[in-house]
Design a protein around this motif. Structure first.
Motif, mmCIF file in Angstrom:
data_model
loop_
_atom_site.group_PDB
_atom_site.id
_atom_site.type_symbol
_atom_site.label_atom_id
_atom_site.label_comp_id
_atom_site.label_asym_id
_atom_site.label_seq_id
_atom_site.Cartn_x
_atom_site.Cartn_y
_atom_site.Cartn_z
ATOM 1 N N UNK A 16 9.305 2.107 -14.065
ATOM 2 C CA UNK A 16 8.406 3.148 -14.557
ATOM 3 C C UNK A 16 6.946 2.699 -14.602
ATOM 4 N N UNK A 17 6.682 1.431 -14.345
ATOM 5 C CA UNK A 17 5.304 0.931 -14.377
ATOM 6 C C UNK A 17 4.576 1.432 -13.138
ATOM 7 N N UNK A 18 3.370 1.968 -13.327
ATOM 8 C CA UNK A 18 2.570 2.406 -12.179
ATOM 9 C C UNK A 18 1.617 1.285 -11.776
ATOM 10 N N UNK A 19 1.438 1.138 -10.468
ATOM 11 C CA UNK A 19 0.517 0.128 -9.958
ATOM 12 C C UNK A 19 1.063 -1.285 -10.049
ATOM 13 N N UNK A 20 0.179 -2.265 -9.907
ATOM 14 C CA UNK A 20 0.499 -3.699 -9.995
ATOM 15 C C UNK A 20 1.602 -4.100 -9.010
ATOM 16 N N UNK A 21 1.531 -3.548 -7.804
ATOM 17 C CA UNK A 21 2.544 -3.842 -6.791
ATOM 18 C C UNK A 21 2.597 -5.333 -6.445
ATOM 19 N N UNK A 22 1.476 -6.014 -6.535
ATOM 20 C CA UNK A 22 1.445 -7.434 -6.181
ATOM 21 C C UNK A 22 2.297 -8.275 -7.122
ATOM 22 N N UNK A 148 -4.670 -6.182 -12.147
ATOM 23 C CA UNK A 148 -5.832 -5.531 -11.539
ATOM 24 C C UNK A 148 -6.061 -4.137 -12.131
ATOM 25 N N UNK A 149 -7.321 -3.668 -12.116
ATOM 26 C CA UNK A 149 -7.561 -2.258 -12.479
ATOM 27 C C UNK A 149 -6.746 -1.347 -11.574
ATOM 28 N N UNK A 150 -6.230 -0.262 -12.130
ATOM 29 C CA UNK A 150 -5.370 0.629 -11.362
ATOM 30 C C UNK A 150 -6.185 1.443 -10.361
ATOM 31 N N UNK A 151 -5.581 1.701 -9.211
ATOM 32 C CA UNK A 151 -6.204 2.586 -8.231
ATOM 33 C C UNK A 151 -6.191 4.017 -8.776
ATOM 34 N N UNK A 152 -7.135 4.851 -8.329
ATOM 35 C CA UNK A 152 -7.126 6.254 -8.749
ATOM 36 C C UNK A 152 -5.789 6.953 -8.474
ATOM 37 N N UNK A 153 -5.125 6.591 -7.380
ATOM 38 C CA UNK A 153 -3.832 7.216 -7.073
ATOM 39 C C UNK A 153 -2.778 6.848 -8.106
ATOM 40 N N UNK A 154 -2.858 5.626 -8.632
ATOM 41 C CA UNK A 154 -1.933 5.216 -9.700
ATOM 42 C C UNK A 154 -2.218 5.995 -10.982
ATOM 43 N N UNK A 155 -3.505 6.154 -11.289
ATOM 44 C CA UNK A 155 -3.888 6.945 -12.460
ATOM 45 C C UNK A 155 -3.334 8.360 -12.335
ATOM 46 N N UNK A 156 -3.460 8.942 -11.153
ATOM 47 C CA UNK A 156 -2.972 10.314 -10.940
ATOM 48 C C UNK A 156 -1.463 10.398 -11.160
ATOM 49 N N UNK A 161 2.802 12.542 -14.422
ATOM 50 C CA UNK A 161 4.051 12.252 -15.133
ATOM 51 C C UNK A 161 3.939 12.689 -16.602
ATOM 52 N N UNK A 162 2.788 12.421 -17.199
ATOM 53 C CA UNK A 162 2.580 12.802 -18.599
ATOM 54 C C UNK A 162 2.547 14.321 -18.768
ATOM 55 N N UNK A 186 -9.437 10.743 -12.749
ATOM 56 C CA UNK A 186 -8.897 9.592 -12.011
ATOM 57 C C UNK A 186 -9.950 8.509 -11.805
ATOM 58 N N UNK A 187 -11.209 8.909 -11.645
ATOM 59 C CA UNK A 187 -12.244 7.948 -11.273
ATOM 60 C C UNK A 187 -13.126 7.499 -12.439
ATOM 61 N N UNK A 188 -13.376 8.387 -13.402
ATOM 62 C CA UNK A 188 -14.366 8.073 -14.426
ATOM 63 C C UNK A 188 -13.917 6.976 -15.372
ATOM 64 N N UNK A 189 -12.606 6.769 -15.490
ATOM 65 C CA UNK A 189 -12.105 5.770 -16.432
ATOM 66 C C UNK A 189 -11.956 4.390 -15.801
#
Length: 428
Positions: A16-22, A148-156, A161-162, A186-189
């Motif tokens: 369920x974690x978004x991002x951080x694929x590395x 790493x900071x999340x990509x905008x696509x991860x934020x979306x 989901x929320x 997605x971008x401002x944060x």
């Protein structure tokens, strides 16, 4: 009182974690640890809101270990003792220790044997560089992973989901977010998912449904709820130093627009002292002898900014940054002094020549100190050939530069002329 959306949407397992694929993607290190149930203590460091707590929670959920959260700064040794007692009674506990860079020696010494025994799997979280801020005793017992900071696509992905989740999210509000509002959020944060989720929750819960029962979130609403959005140049985080570094490297590289961008981030973070200190370093380190007039004007502008304070300080600071970025560059003064210091640190010093030694005390003349000194003002053009360096360094040349400006070239020419005249005079 209901907990914030970011807390309620915290992942319960690693999928369920978004991002951080590395770190969490198929075949990656933390995923392999979880799949093999062979967890080792680790430190996660990165900007706020990038998922450090979520990763820790997901690791515990995926392995079915108990999960506890403490803060290294505010929680006591007694709180740590309770976690250790629980581990001894019921098995391994995953402990998320927030602000681990603030762990004092007493708590550290208590914790170390329990890490080595495997009773506690420590996941330390910090916004600061652990190689600079965390005690070596802790570092040597942990693996260090950068989040790493999340990509905008991860934020979306997380926001959608929320919006759909009826149990923990906002699925019962029938909220619709316009595309431009979603893009802005997605971008401002700046990759801070916590800030994005909490801004979305504020927008949804503070907006009245329309006649059709739809809570419509448009760009104006999102802009209102994110006007205090996260800044990557947070004064207390490691990212702050990255922005300062980027400012200096952009000026050094003569990229005016990038330099203004990073200056703007530091201004919005409100950290005038860091800006003032760094710009003065840049002026002397990176422009230096190539353009002393610009260095002087930059220092004047910086002092004006200190007297003005924000918001007006941004104006002289921008003047300084633009002129520093566009100026010819030279680090010849810095490399010269560094070369001299390197010789000294390596033991290449030698005795001060006798004629340069202090002669202002009784008995100096009998020792021969200062006796043969030649006073330059007694000679034509206020100069006379005379040895100044110790014997072992007599032919050393520390100041070397190609001359990137007419000003610096003039200095170099004069330097070389004087070195040659001195050598010739001493060889007579």
């Amino acid at each position: 009182m209901q907990k914030p959306l970011a807390y309620r949407m915290r992942p319960k397992n690693i999928d369920e974690v978004v991002g951080q694929e590395a770190l969490l993607g198929p075949g990656k290190i933390i995923r392999r640890m979880v799949d093999a149930k062979m967890l080792s203590s680790m430190i996660l460091y990165g900007p706020p809101g990038t998922g450090k707590t979520s990763i820790a929670s997901a690791i515990a959920g995926s392995t079915q270990y108990a999960f506890r959260t403490l803060n290294a700064a505010t929680d006591s040794k007694k709180d740590l003792q309770q976690v250790v007692d629980e581990a001894k009674m019921s098995g391994t506990v995953v402990l998320l220790l927030d602000e681990i860079h603030r762990l004092d020696k007493t708590k550290q010494d208590f914790l170390l044997p329990h890490l080595e025994s495997g009773e506690i799997v420590l996941i330390g979280a910090t916004t600061e560089n652990p190689y600079l801020s965390i005690n070596p005793a802790i570092r040597s017992r942990t693996q260090i992973f950068e989040v790493q900071p999340l990509d905008p696509s991860d934020i979306r992905t997380a926001l959608e989901r929320a919006l759909a989740d009826k149990q923990n999210g906002l699925g019962n509000f029938n909220a619709q977010v316009t595309e431009d509002a979603m893009t802005h959020l997605m971008h401002v944060t700046n990759g801070d998912l916590r800030a994005a989720l909490n801004a979305l929750e504020l927008a949804v819960k503070s907006t009245q449904p329309n006649a059709d029962g739809v809570v419509k979130i448009d760009l104006d609403i999102i802009q209102e709820t994110t006007q205090q959005g996260s800044l990557v140049a947070d004064k207390d985080g490691d990212a702050h130093y990255d922005v300062i570094s980027a400012l200096q490297k952009s000026i050094r590289g003569s990229d005016t627009d990038a330099a203004l961008h990073y200056l703007g981030r530091l201004i919005l973070a409100g950290d005038l002292p860091s800006i003032v200190r760094r710009l003065q370093v840049i002026a002397y380190e990176d422009i230096g002898l190539a353009n002393p007039a610009v260095v002087e004007r930059a220092v004047t502008a910086i002092h004006a900014a200190e007297k003005l304070g924000f918001p007006e300080a941004r104006i002289p600071l921008a003047n300084a940054v633009i002129e520093l970025a566009l100026s010819p560059k030279s680090n010849s003064a810095m490399t010269a002094i560094d070369a001299a210091m390197q010789d000294i640190q390596s033991g290449r010093t030698g005795d001060v020549p006798k004629h340069l030694k202090d002669a202002h005390y009784k008995g100096a003349k009998e020792l021969g100190n200062g006796v043969a000194y030649l006073y330059p003002h007694n000679y034509q053009n206020d100069w006379v050939a005379q040895q100044y360096l110790p014997d072992s360094l007599q032919n050393k040349a520390y100041f070397n530069a190609d001359g990137n400006s007419n000003v610096e070239q003039a200095y170099i020419t004069q330097y070389q002329k004087l070195k040659a005249a001195q050598k010739a005079g001493l060889e007579k």
